[in-house]
Structure formats: C-alpha cells, structure tokens
Write an enzyme that holds these catalytic residues in place. Structure first.
Site, PDB file in Angstrom:
ATOM      1  N   LYS A 143      -7.842  -1.254   3.577  1.00 28.70           N
ATOM      2  CA  LYS A 143      -8.225  -2.793   3.631  1.00 28.70           C
ATOM      3  C   LYS A 143      -7.288  -3.492   4.383  1.00 28.70           C
ATOM      4  O   LYS A 143      -5.880  -3.238   4.127  1.00 28.70           O
ATOM      5  CB  LYS A 143      -8.881  -3.520   2.473  1.00 28.70           C
ATOM      6  CG  LYS A 143      -7.750  -3.626   1.409  1.00 28.70           C
ATOM      7  CD  LYS A 143      -6.856  -5.005   1.377  1.00 28.70           C
ATOM      8  CE  LYS A 143      -5.678  -4.835   0.375  1.00 28.70           C
ATOM      9  NZ  LYS A 143      -4.794  -5.706   0.675  1.00 28.70           N
TER      10      LYS A 143
ATOM     11  N   VAL B 104       1.777   4.119   1.339  1.00 33.11           N
ATOM     12  CA  VAL B 104       1.962   3.862  -0.164  1.00 33.11           C
ATOM     13  C   VAL B 104       2.663   2.449  -0.137  1.00 33.11           C
ATOM     14  O   VAL B 104       3.890   2.102   0.574  1.00 33.11           O
ATOM     15  CB  VAL B 104       2.855   4.891  -0.640  1.00 33.11           C
ATOM     16  CG1 VAL B 104       3.258   4.833  -1.957  1.00 33.11           C
ATOM     17  CG2 VAL B 104       1.986   6.334  -0.549  1.00 33.11           C
ATOM     18  N   ALA B 105       2.541   1.712  -1.039  1.00 33.75           N
ATOM     19  CA  ALA B 105       3.054   0.407  -1.360  1.00 33.75           C
ATOM     20  C   ALA B 105       3.166  -0.453  -0.142  1.00 33.75           C
ATOM     21  O   ALA B 105       4.066  -0.854   0.320  1.00 33.75           O
ATOM     22  CB  ALA B 105       4.384   0.530  -1.947  1.00 33.75           C
TER      23      ALA B 105
ATOM     24  N   MET C  95      -2.333  -2.396   1.856  1.00 34.56           N
ATOM     25  CA  MET C  95      -3.562  -1.939   2.404  1.00 34.56           C
ATOM     26  C   MET C  95      -4.300  -1.281   1.307  1.00 34.56           C
ATOM     27  O   MET C  95      -5.445  -0.375   1.611  1.00 34.56           O
ATOM     28  CB  MET C  95      -3.428  -0.902   3.489  1.00 34.56           C
ATOM     29  CG  MET C  95      -2.501  -1.535   4.711  1.00 34.56           C
ATOM     30  SD  MET C  95      -2.642  -0.518   6.132  1.00 34.56           S
ATOM     31  CE  MET C  95      -4.450  -0.732   6.605  1.00 34.56           C
TER      32      MET C  95
ATOM     33  N   GLY D 114      -3.557   2.696  -3.369  1.00 32.38           N
ATOM     34  CA  GLY D 114      -3.386   2.868  -5.028  1.00 32.38           C
ATOM     35  C   GLY D 114      -4.946   2.532  -5.461  1.00 32.38           C
ATOM     36  O   GLY D 114      -5.516   3.259  -6.025  1.00 32.38           O
TER      37      GLY D 114
ATOM     38  N   ASP E  74      -7.793  -5.247  -6.405  1.00 27.66           N
ATOM     39  CA  ASP E  74      -8.527  -5.005  -5.266  1.00 27.66           C
ATOM     40  C   ASP E  74      -9.452  -3.763  -5.550  1.00 27.66           C
ATOM     41  O   ASP E  74      -9.784  -3.260  -4.394  1.00 27.66           O
ATOM     42  CB  ASP E  74      -7.290  -4.343  -4.331  1.00 27.66           C
ATOM     43  CG  ASP E  74      -6.328  -5.817  -3.796  1.00 27.66           C
ATOM     44  OD1 ASP E  74      -6.966  -6.875  -4.153  1.00 27.66           O
ATOM     45  OD2 ASP E  74      -5.232  -5.287  -3.258  1.00 27.66           O
TER      46      ASP E  74
HETATM   47  O1  C5P Z   1      -4.435  -6.534  -9.907  1.00 31.94           O
HETATM   48  P1  C5P Z   1      -3.266  -5.593  -9.655  1.00 31.94           P
HETATM   49  O2  C5P Z   1      -2.821  -4.711 -10.844  1.00 31.94           O
HETATM   50  O3  C5P Z   1      -3.548  -4.983  -8.561  1.00 31.94           O
HETATM   51  O4  C5P Z   1      -2.075  -6.702  -9.390  1.00 31.94           O
HETATM   52  C1  C5P Z   1      -0.748  -6.430  -9.427  1.00 31.94           C
HETATM   53  C2  C5P Z   1      -0.083  -7.603  -9.441  1.00 31.94           C
HETATM   54  O5  C5P Z   1       0.066  -8.305  -8.495  1.00 31.94           O
HETATM   55  C3  C5P Z   1      -0.188  -8.244 -10.643  1.00 31.94           C
HETATM   56  O6  C5P Z   1       0.622  -7.907 -11.727  1.00 31.94           O
HETATM   57  C4  C5P Z   1       0.439  -9.642 -10.474  1.00 31.94           C
HETATM   58  O7  C5P Z   1       1.643  -9.536 -10.621  1.00 31.94           O
HETATM   59  C5  C5P Z   1       0.058  -9.764  -8.804  1.00 31.94           C
HETATM   60  N1  C5P Z   1      -1.322 -10.360  -8.579  1.00 31.94           N
HETATM   61  C6  C5P Z   1      -1.450 -11.839  -8.779  1.00 31.94           C
HETATM   62  N2  C5P Z   1      -2.401 -12.376  -8.543  1.00 31.94           N
HETATM   63  C7  C5P Z   1      -3.509 -11.687  -8.241  1.00 31.94           C
HETATM   64  C8  C5P Z   1      -3.550 -10.304  -7.934  1.00 31.94           C
HETATM   65  C9  C5P Z   1      -2.258  -9.884  -8.271  1.00 31.94           C
HETATM   66  O8  C5P Z   1      -0.548 -12.498  -9.298  1.00 31.94           O
HETATM   67  N3  C5P Z   1      -4.598 -12.239  -7.936  1.00 31.94           N
END
Ligand code: C5P
Length: 301
Positions: free
Chosen positions: A10, A96-97, A100, A103, A137
């Site tokens: 994405k 990776v990282a 996009m 993971g 995501d």
């Molecule tokens: O939800 P996900 O595990 O992909 O999020 C990874 C990290 O990104 C979270 O631990 C947080 O630090 C940050 N995040 C955030 N607010 C969001 C989505 C992600 O702060 N809406």
C-alpha cells in the site's frame, strides 16, 4: 496440499495523524491505496509452526513468532481450538520496514491462507477482527482497493477510485521502525496543538475522479517530517523524483520508501529510469493502483 495467497503493498495518499492517545497509538485519517507490488504467502501442513522467506530482503525478515504471518496463524488456530501446525513460506517482493505494509501483507496473507487450508468457515468480519488485533494496517491488506482508515487506521470505509494511478517507488538503503517514526512525530509535535485528523475532501474527490493532477495537488503525509528527521537523505530522493518529472512525491507511510506519482505509464517508466541512476536510492519499482486485496491464487479447497 498447500494454499497460496497473494497480497498487495500500500501507499498512503493521505496520512493525517492526531495527538498521541492514552494507549500510545495515534488517531489517524489514513487514505490507503493498494498497489501492484505483492508478497505471496504459502501455507502447508507441518509438524509444527515454521516460517521461511525468500526474496531480495529475506535476510531482514524475522522467522520466529514475532513475524505477523506466524501471529496470524496462531490467532486463527486459537480461535478455532486447533494447533497452528503449518509451514508458512513468504515470497517477499514488498520492501521490508519500508512503509508499504509488507509485514501487514504477510499477516493478512497467512490468515486467509490458513483459513482456506483449515476450512474454518470464518466470516469476513471475523477475519477483519483478527486482522485489527494483529496490527493497524492489516485489515487494509486483506481488503485492498482504496479505503479510508480511521481510529488507529483499522476502521475501514471503502473508497471509489475512478481510474488507475501510476507510481514509482524508490527503496532506501535501510529501513525505518514505525514506532520510532511515531515517537519522532510526538517529539516534533511537543508544545504544539495537533489538530484532529480529517480526510481531505479534495483528495477523496481526486481519487473518485481518477485524476492524477488533482491527486498530486492533495497528497499529504503528516509522518513525513518525522521520517525526514530520522532519515535526512530521503529529501534527496524526493527532490530527484521531482526533477525526474513526478507530479508529486511523498514518503510512503512511516517510510523510508518514497512514492512518486506519474501522469501515465510512459512517464512512470521515465521517472523510474532517472531515479535508478540518481544515486539517491537502493532500487526502484513501478506499480499502479488500486490493486485487489489478499487473493487465493493456488490450492483453493
Ligand atoms: O498497529 P501496528 O502494530 O502496526 O503499529 C506499530 C506501531 O506504530 C505502534 O506500536 C505504535 O507505536 C505506532 N502506531 C501509532 N498509531 C497508529 C498506528 C501505529 O502510534 N495509529
């Protein structure tokens, strides 16, 4: 038998970020567009849970239970009272990282593949609930197309898209950690009033019309200053994309992949060539969107 699922990457055409919430997450207005770069997840019955990965960045993919594909298999198995006794193989083409959702794609892919292999009969809503538990995501990786994500990005509303948008993606030499980029966003926001995140009407209209010039005028990413602060060289990649003829450029999600919007496929090819020789990125890919979400490609029961 085995089951293979293909899942798109994405780009966030708008990423509006609110202030940090009590739970540490941020409320978002996140306009996702799925693009045609794909990971494929193949699941095969095995004695115990195992993850393998192939692809250019495979050495940077964790193969233990922290991999979202493994977490997805475990979450679905727990819900249906069975063992997650599968071999998950990821053919990785999404950086990776990279910002996009690579993971997340593997999480959604593993979930759909295990669901098909085990014949759980889970509803779409149940699968989406598990996706939301796995990460902000992941639900979008399952549905694809284009969608507005609110809450922490997991509450989706499908969006109409009136045409195909052509992109050039420039991959960076190293990755960026999403939590680190959000932390940097918080640091940069200290002492400022962070407005409530809202989707841009003009941007949604540009998507609905399929108009690349209108989309170029409205692209925005509130995480971009934080990504640039942690990875200042990305400014050179963005500038190289503009010089190469992109209608607009931005950091994809939390970065460090940069996204360059082109008017048409010929222009995308030209921008890609110029970026490739610019010396400002590791590699370059062309992809268009919207692309379909997670799809079974092999081994349907
Ligand atoms: O939800 P996900 O595990 O992909 O999020 C990874 C990290 O990104 C979270 O631990 C947080 O630090 C940050 N995040 C955030 N607010 C969001 C989505 C992600 O702060 N809406």
């Amino acid at each position: 038998m085995s089951v293979t699922v293909r899942v798109p990457a994405k780009v966030n055409v708008q990423l509006a970020v609110g202030a940090a919430r009590a739970d540490g997450f941020h409320d978002l207005a996140n306009v996702f567009l799925a693009v045609g770069l794909y990971d494929e997840v193949t699941v095969t019955p095995a004695d115990e849970l195992r993850v393998t990965c192939e692809g250019p960045d495979a050495d940077r993919v964790p193969l233990d239970r922290t991999n979202l594909a493994a977490k997805a298999a475990i979450a679905l198995a727990e819900r249906y009272g069975r063992d997650a006794d599968v071999h998950l193989h990821i053919a990785k083409d999404i950086p990776v990282a990279g910002g996009m959702a690579g993971g997340s794609a593997d999480g959604a892919g593993a979930l759909l593949a295990c669901d098909a292999l085990w014949g759980t009969g889970a509803s779409r809503d149940e699968l989406l609930d598990i996706c939301a538990e796995l990460g902000s995501d992941v639900p979008f990786s399952l549905v694809g197309g284009a969608a507005l994500g609110t809450g922490r990005g997991e509450k989706l509303t499908a969006l109409e898209v009136g045409g195909t948008f052509h992109w050039v993606f420039a991959m960076a030499e190293r990755g960026l950690s999403t939590p680190a980029v959000f932390r940097e966003f918080d640091r940069l926001a200290e002492g400022r009033n962070v407005p409530e995140p809202l989707a841009s009407r003009d941007l949604l209209a540009a998507l609905a019309k399929g108009d690349p010039d209108a989309l170029a005028a409205t692209l925005s990413n509130d995480l971009q200053p934080a990504a640039l602060s942690l990875f200042p060289e990305l400014a050179d990649t963005l500038a190289a994309g503009r010089t190469a003829g992109a209608l607009a450029t931005l950091v994809s999600g939390s970065g460090p992949t940069t996204a360059h919007l082109a008017r048409d496929p010929a222009s995308a090819a030209e921008i890609a060539e110029k970026l490739r020789t610019s010396g400002t990125c590791k590699s370059v890919r062309v992809a268009s969107g919207p692309a379909a979400g997670a799809t079974l490609v092999e081994g349907r029961r």
